[in-house]
Design an enzyme around this catalytic site. Sequence first.
Site, PDB file in Angstrom:
ATOM      1  N   LYS A   6       4.873   9.487   8.250  1.00 55.74           N
ATOM      2  CA  LYS A   6       4.739   8.995   9.632  1.00 55.74           C
ATOM      3  C   LYS A   6       5.790   9.581  10.586  1.00 55.74           C
ATOM      4  O   LYS A   6       5.731  10.760  10.955  1.00 55.74           O
ATOM      5  CB  LYS A   6       4.745   7.457   9.629  1.00 55.74           C
ATOM      6  CG  LYS A   6       3.546   6.865   8.856  1.00 55.74           C
ATOM      7  CD  LYS A   6       3.550   5.353   8.875  1.00 55.74           C
ATOM      8  CE  LYS A   6       2.577   4.788   7.886  1.00 55.74           C
ATOM      9  NZ  LYS A   6       1.179   4.805   8.351  1.00 55.74           N
ATOM     10  N   TYR A  18       0.862  -1.187   0.000  1.00 54.69           N
ATOM     11  CA  TYR A  18       0.000   0.000   0.000  1.00 54.69           C
ATOM     12  C   TYR A  18       0.894   1.231   0.000  1.00 54.69           C
ATOM     13  O   TYR A  18       1.838   1.312   0.788  1.00 54.69           O
ATOM     14  CB  TYR A  18      -0.891  -0.005   1.246  1.00 54.69           C
ATOM     15  CG  TYR A  18      -1.747   1.226   1.420  1.00 54.69           C
ATOM     16  CD1 TYR A  18      -1.501   2.128   2.463  1.00 54.69           C
ATOM     17  CD2 TYR A  18      -2.798   1.515   0.557  1.00 54.69           C
ATOM     18  CE1 TYR A  18      -2.284   3.259   2.641  1.00 54.69           C
ATOM     19  CE2 TYR A  18      -3.593   2.648   0.729  1.00 54.69           C
ATOM     20  CZ  TYR A  18      -3.330   3.513   1.767  1.00 54.69           C
ATOM     21  OH  TYR A  18      -4.103   4.637   1.940  1.00 54.69           O
ATOM     22  N   ASP A  40       9.509   2.715  -0.846  1.00 56.65           N
ATOM     23  CA  ASP A  40       8.479   3.416  -0.073  1.00 56.65           C
ATOM     24  C   ASP A  40       8.738   3.126   1.406  1.00 56.65           C
ATOM     25  O   ASP A  40       8.348   2.081   1.923  1.00 56.65           O
ATOM     26  CB  ASP A  40       7.080   2.955  -0.495  1.00 56.65           C
ATOM     27  CG  ASP A  40       6.018   3.646   0.336  1.00 56.65           C
ATOM     28  OD1 ASP A  40       4.814   3.408   0.074  1.00 56.65           O
ATOM     29  OD2 ASP A  40       6.367   4.405   1.251  1.00 56.65           O
TER      30      ASP A  40
END
Length: 431
Positions: free
Chosen positions: A269, A146, A241
Amino acid sequence: MPYHFEKSKEEFSRAQQVIPGGVNSPARAFGSVGGEPILIDRAEGAYLFDIQGQKYIDYVGSWGPMILGHCHPAVTEALHKVIDKGTSYGAPTIAETELAEKITHMVPSIEKVRLVNSGTEATMSALRLARGYTAREKVIKFIGNYHGHVDSLLVAAGSAAATLGVPDSPGVTQGTAQDTILLPYNSSEAVEQAFSKHGSEIAAVIFEPVAGNMGCVPPTQPFLNALKKETYKHEALLICDEVMTGFRVATGGAQQIYNLTPDLTTLGKIVGGGLPVGAYGGRAEVMDHVLPVGKVFQAGTLSGNPLATAAGLATLSQLETNPPYQQLEEAANYLREGLLERAKKEGVECTVGQAGPMLTLFFGATPVQNWEDAAKCNTREYGKFFWKMAERGVYLPCSQYEVWFLSQAHTDDDLAATLEAAGEAFAQMKK
Ligand code: KE4
């Protein structure tokens, strides 16, 4: 006395009147564990407190950012220092340079970096840059990975997309999806075949260097070797990623652990310390194709926001001067061993996916190497376990396909209490 959630139920039905599904992100919707979300009032260290004042040991950590624990003094002090100077200027600041310098120092493959507001913006921008730089259109992504809700990557995605069983979202046009090549994670053969067939058309490969959105799935060495070899051979860009793994598994992220030198890296994050920051960066020669130096467009009103950069800088500085990675890995090892031991004792079939401080308890007998394995998990069993843990004051990710996030603030007593609750939960599940 098990916890009870009537106030959350009441406030959740109120939220549903004005917010789709009552949540601002489907990952929080409790769709796959059943029941309704628990509304949180505040957090401190390793703990969340719901709107009834019930305390939980937190293994979500805002889905990764809170590696120092909630309300770390360094972060709150950094915010107090800047909040009276204004919240946003729409003009360059020294703090943005300082955060960019910190990122490039901690992640050596990043020579230049652009700050954005989320992981999604980071991956979307990195993809556009890769296509602009190579003048090619196709990208490779992996089933179960994702990368945020970017149209061209919201195909066979993980996280909430996988959890809710909508790997291909309505609204993503065929025209958008057709340039996305989907491959099974950890398959070196699939990577080699895709490149032999489409090599000259592929702008980039984007992948999670440790998969965290189908649960925690470490990469195999042959898979990493194939990615490095094929992207180099066909002059496609390798995009790591690291929105989840960046500063989570090491100061230099997963690329430090697995000895990768990606052309581009995306971050999110932890880099914002709980405030909205994403980033994409890499080789200066590639990054200099971004406007205003180059022609690839990307912009953002609040990118590099003074509050967000202050929280991000404070967080990264703490991680650099006081790296928690050994502590976090030892905690993850302790949980893995304790969970498997208790599950076995009660005859509950489980495996654990782990990469250093990241772990997922999978309900099923098959060790998980890719999405096909992950999809075999018994998500109903996970849902039962989730609620039995919540009732005992342990707040786990509300999906089988997420990672348990530890923090520097989790104590040995918290870990022992987690295993005690798990033992009781496993015993009850067999009844
Ligand atoms: P955000 O746009 O949510 O900041 O980042 C998207 C993203 C990109 N890349 C990776 C590897 C990610 O894990 C994420 C976001 N992760 C999910 C949790 N698995 C965010 C939770 C949510 O969507 O609310």
